[in-house]
Design a protein around this motif. Structure first.
Motif, short mmCIF file in Angstrom:
data_model
loop_
_atom_site.label_atom_id
_atom_site.label_comp_id
_atom_site.label_asym_id
_atom_site.label_seq_id
_atom_site.Cartn_x
_atom_site.Cartn_y
_atom_site.Cartn_z
N UNK A 105 1.30 -1.16 0.25
CA UNK A 105 -0.61 -0.06 0.25
C UNK A 105 1.26 2.02 0.05
N UNK A 106 1.72 1.54 -0.62
CA UNK A 106 2.81 2.23 -0.94
C UNK A 106 2.08 4.10 -1.36
N UNK A 107 1.18 3.97 -1.77
CA UNK A 107 0.33 5.00 -2.09
C UNK A 107 -0.43 6.01 -0.49
N UNK A 108 -0.17 5.64 0.39
CA UNK A 108 -0.49 5.54 1.49
C UNK A 108 0.48 6.04 2.38
N UNK A 109 0.33 7.09 3.40
CA UNK A 109 0.88 8.24 4.46
C UNK A 109 0.89 6.17 5.14
N UNK A 110 2.23 6.19 6.01
CA UNK A 110 2.12 5.53 6.95
C UNK A 110 3.06 6.06 8.16
N UNK A 149 6.09 -1.45 14.30
CA UNK A 149 5.45 -2.41 13.23
C UNK A 149 4.75 -0.72 12.36
N UNK A 150 3.73 -1.52 11.49
CA UNK A 150 3.52 -0.19 10.47
C UNK A 150 2.27 -0.33 10.29
N UNK A 151 1.88 1.56 10.95
CA UNK A 151 0.48 1.10 10.56
C UNK A 151 -0.14 2.42 9.23
N UNK A 152 -0.65 2.07 8.83
CA UNK A 152 -1.80 2.74 7.84
C UNK A 152 -3.59 2.96 8.31
N UNK A 153 -3.89 4.12 7.62
CA UNK A 153 -5.25 4.83 7.72
C UNK A 153 -5.44 4.77 8.85
N UNK A 154 -5.91 5.03 10.68
CA UNK A 154 -6.77 5.67 11.28
C UNK A 154 -6.40 7.45 11.61
N UNK A 155 -6.16 7.55 12.87
CA UNK A 155 -5.52 8.32 12.92
C UNK A 155 -4.41 8.62 13.97
N UNK A 206 -3.84 2.69 21.26
CA UNK A 206 -3.13 3.65 20.50
C UNK A 206 -1.19 2.72 20.70
N UNK A 207 -0.74 3.17 19.70
CA UNK A 207 0.64 3.24 19.99
C UNK A 207 1.15 4.41 19.41
N UNK A 208 2.77 4.50 20.01
CA UNK A 208 3.52 6.52 19.68
C UNK A 208 3.67 5.76 18.03
N UNK A 209 3.80 7.29 17.52
CA UNK A 209 4.89 7.17 16.48
C UNK A 209 5.40 7.80 16.25
N UNK A 210 6.42 6.69 16.27
CA UNK A 210 7.98 6.59 16.06
C UNK A 210 8.68 6.82 14.50
N UNK A 211 8.00 6.89 13.13
CA UNK A 211 8.51 7.85 12.57
C UNK A 211 6.95 7.64 11.41
N UNK A 212 7.07 8.60 10.51
CA UNK A 212 6.38 8.69 8.78
C UNK A 212 6.52 8.56 7.48
N UNK A 213 6.46 7.89 7.34
CA UNK A 213 6.70 7.25 5.54
C UNK A 213 5.25 8.27 4.92
N UNK A 214 5.98 8.85 3.81
CA UNK A 214 5.12 9.51 2.95
C UNK A 214 4.89 8.83 1.58
N UNK A 215 3.61 9.02 1.07
CA UNK A 215 2.89 8.26 0.20
C UNK A 215 4.28 7.55 -0.60
N UNK A 269 6.35 7.43 -10.11
CA UNK A 269 6.82 8.37 -10.42
C UNK A 269 7.54 9.21 -9.81
N UNK A 270 8.17 9.16 -8.68
CA UNK A 270 9.19 9.63 -7.45
C UNK A 270 9.66 8.88 -7.86
N UNK A 271 10.23 8.27 -8.53
CA UNK A 271 11.37 7.21 -7.41
C UNK A 271 12.28 7.45 -8.36
N UNK A 272 12.62 8.35 -9.71
CA UNK A 272 13.37 9.00 -9.46
C UNK A 272 14.31 10.46 -9.86
N UNK A 273 14.56 11.29 -10.71
CA UNK A 273 14.82 12.67 -10.99
C UNK A 273 13.40 13.31 -11.25
#
Length: 552
Positions: free
Chosen positions: A41-46, A58-64, A77-86, A90-94
């Motif tokens: 689910x790469x197009x979602x913020x994780x 762990x890795x969480x998707x959706x929620x709040x 809930x779970x404390x957030x350690x880090x955020x991965x944007x979508x 298209x964004x893999x290269x330059x």
């Protein structure tokens, strides 16, 4: 509970309050099986989250996500350690690659010679937001002219298509005529291939029409790519055009003085493609070795020449799986170029018979063989080895050429074997056909052959090398054992990856689906590696993206 020993965890905070992720209908993924499903689910913020009860990540998707001054209530809930944007393919290269060439994706379908990269293939990938190159190498000028006219009619003003200009050291006049055609017909992108140094034709493509805009920036009406496999060759195309070549072009009226002056301030190529272990002409170098070297060289030259816009460096060769594409981008490639895998696409100009042979190839089913266009220099290219005897037979011709001064000097038993097992007919008949061909294409070659018996032998043997690729394109099954099919190990890797899926059959392989699946898979592989790098227990199978039907 603190994180497990050896695992660094930084809990996210906002204004002193800890960020907490709370689930909706789906809990966070902590187990390997759950992570396999989540990484796609790469197009979602994780969110990388902490299980305070176990210390596991762990890795969480959706929620709040919200800021809690006192932390979440137990089980809430779970404390957030880090955020991965979508993460989008298209964004893999330059991104400047897509902006410069009017593409959606940092991906090009390369110029497979002999028209194997057909106008149909180029049009299909261009409409899908990719860049496509028509394979003009080995074709006569009228065929290239027809292809250019067809592409202009099909694609109108789209900027994301081009044609290759291959170096033809034995026919410099042909190289010049093709350059004339590409410039005269305003082909938007030209890809230089098999060049070891910039020739006048290559420099004309890069310098013709150069001007400055109102802001003083150099505008290039023709966007030039250059395929390279050695750093010393890359340096020549990452640098401005040689002064002596520019002077000669100005002297003969092929460039204006203003164009030549501007050419001193920009690299010959805006995009340099590092070609690693590929099909066709190749030095068999590993991408992970040569790409970083050229990237570093690019940076040095950009500083030395003070480029306003440094050239981009892309990757080609060995790119037959999502993992390979992801690795190229991770190593710094601005874009990727595929070749071998597109030969098996329904739009390619290769015969169905040869495509079926490619579909059966494994990673090791390739071989090196003499190249028709640079036979006398001993240049080799990589071809399919399984199901064809071409590589061994072509090597036999080259050994014979090296060992003997003329056809007449070849021992009679050896010559008889060559006629029976390789050429398939007497050398006199082959020479008659060859002579007629060159009489129409370049009579000087016939004159030279009649004065130089070794050159005559080279032309006879090159007849076999040239015809073998045509037999594969036309599907001359009677000459299947002589098919010359350009192919790198990427083809075997691709076949293994798609086995059992919808891309397994050649009839279902379209260039667009191949591209979209490689890019989508590369995004998934990149996400899996992000999570593994964050310390999550990502299993190996999370990197094994399976092909599926994708829309643009």
């Amino acid at each position: 509970m603190p994180a497990q020993p050896g695992r660094a965890v930084l809990t996210g905070t906002v204004a002193g309050a800890r960020l907490t992720w709370r689930p909706d209908a789906h809990p966070a993924a902590f187990t390997p099986a759950e992570l396999v499903a989540a990484v796609e689910r790469v197009r979602e913020t994780g969110y990388v989250v902490l299980d305070e009860a176990t210390g596991g990540l762990g890795f969480a998707l959706g929620g709040a996500v919200a800021a809690d001054a006192g932390g979440p209530e137990p089980g809430a809930g779970h404390p957030v350690v880090g955020v991965l944007p979508p993460l989008y393919p298209e964004r893999l290269g330059d991104r400047s690659f897509c902006e410069a060439h009017g593409t959606r994706f940092p991906y090009a379908a390369g110029e497979m010679a002999g028209g194997i990269a057909t106008t149909r293939l180029v049009a299909a990938v261009a409409r899908a937001g990719l860049l496509g190159f028509f394979g003009a190498a080995g074709l006569d000028l009228p065929a290239v002219e027809r292809a250019v006219a067809e592409l202009r009619g099909e694609l109108g003003g789209r900027p994301n298509w081009g044609v290759n200009l291959i170096h033809t050291p034995n026919e410099p006049a042909l190289e010049e005529r093709v350059a004339d055609l590409l410039l005269g017909q305003a082909v938007p992108v030209v890809s230089l291939s098999a060049f070891t140094a910039p020739t006048p034709a290559a420099v004309r493509c890069a310098a013709s029409g150069l001007r400055r805009d109102r802001g003083g920036r150099v505008v290039r009406p023709v966007r030039v790519f250059a395929k390279v496999s050695r750093p010393e060759v890359a340096e020549r195309f990452l640098s401005p055009a040689p002064a002596d070549v520019l002077r000669e072009l100005v002297r003969r009226g092929a460039l204006t003085g203003a164009e030549a002056e501007l050419a001193c301030h920009v690299p010959i190529a805006q995009d340099v493609t590092v070609e690693a272990d590929s099909g066709g002409h190749t030095d068999n170098r590993p991408l992970v070795s040569v790409l970083p070297a050229v990237l570093g060289l690019r940076d040095d030259l950009a500083r030395r020449f003070g480029y306003a816009r440094p050239p981009r460096v892309g990757a080609a060769g060995g790119l037959g799986t999502p993992g390979a594409v992801a690795a190229a981008f991770a190593a710094g490639a601005a874009y990727v170029v595929t070749g071998s895998v597109n030969q098996a696409a329904v739009e390619s100009g290769l015969s169905g018979d040869a495509k079926r042979m490619l579909a059966a190839a494994g990673v090791a089913d390739v071989a090196m063989a003499p190249a028709a266009d640079m036979f006398e220099q001993g240049v080799r290219l990589q071809v399919l080895g399984r199901g064809t005897m071409f590589a061994a037979r072509a090597a036999r011709l080259y050994r014979t050429y090296v060992d003997h001064p003329s056809l007449e000097a070849v021992p009679a038993p050896l010559l008889a074997d060559i006629e029976r097992d390789v050429l398939g007919e007497p050398v006199d008949r082959v020479w008659a056909r060859t002579r007629l061909f060159w009489q129409h294409r370049d009579p000087a070659e016939v004159d030279r052959a009649e004065r130089d018996p070794k050159h005559r032998m080279a032309l006879v043997f090159r007849w076999y090398l040239g015809m073998s690729s045509r037999w594969a394109i036309a599907g001359e099954t009677a000459r299947r054992a002589d098919y010359q099919v350009w192919c790198g190990p990427a083809m075997g890797a691709f076949n293994r990856w798609v086995a059992g899926g919808f891309l397994a059959e050649p009839a279902d392989r379209t260039a667009v689906q191949i591209a979209l699946n490689l890019l989508e898979g590369a995004a998934v592989v990149t996400r899996a590696q992000q999570l593994r790098s964050a310390g999550l227990p990502v299993p190996g199978r999370a990197f094994a993206f399976r092909p599926r039907r994708l829309g643009c």
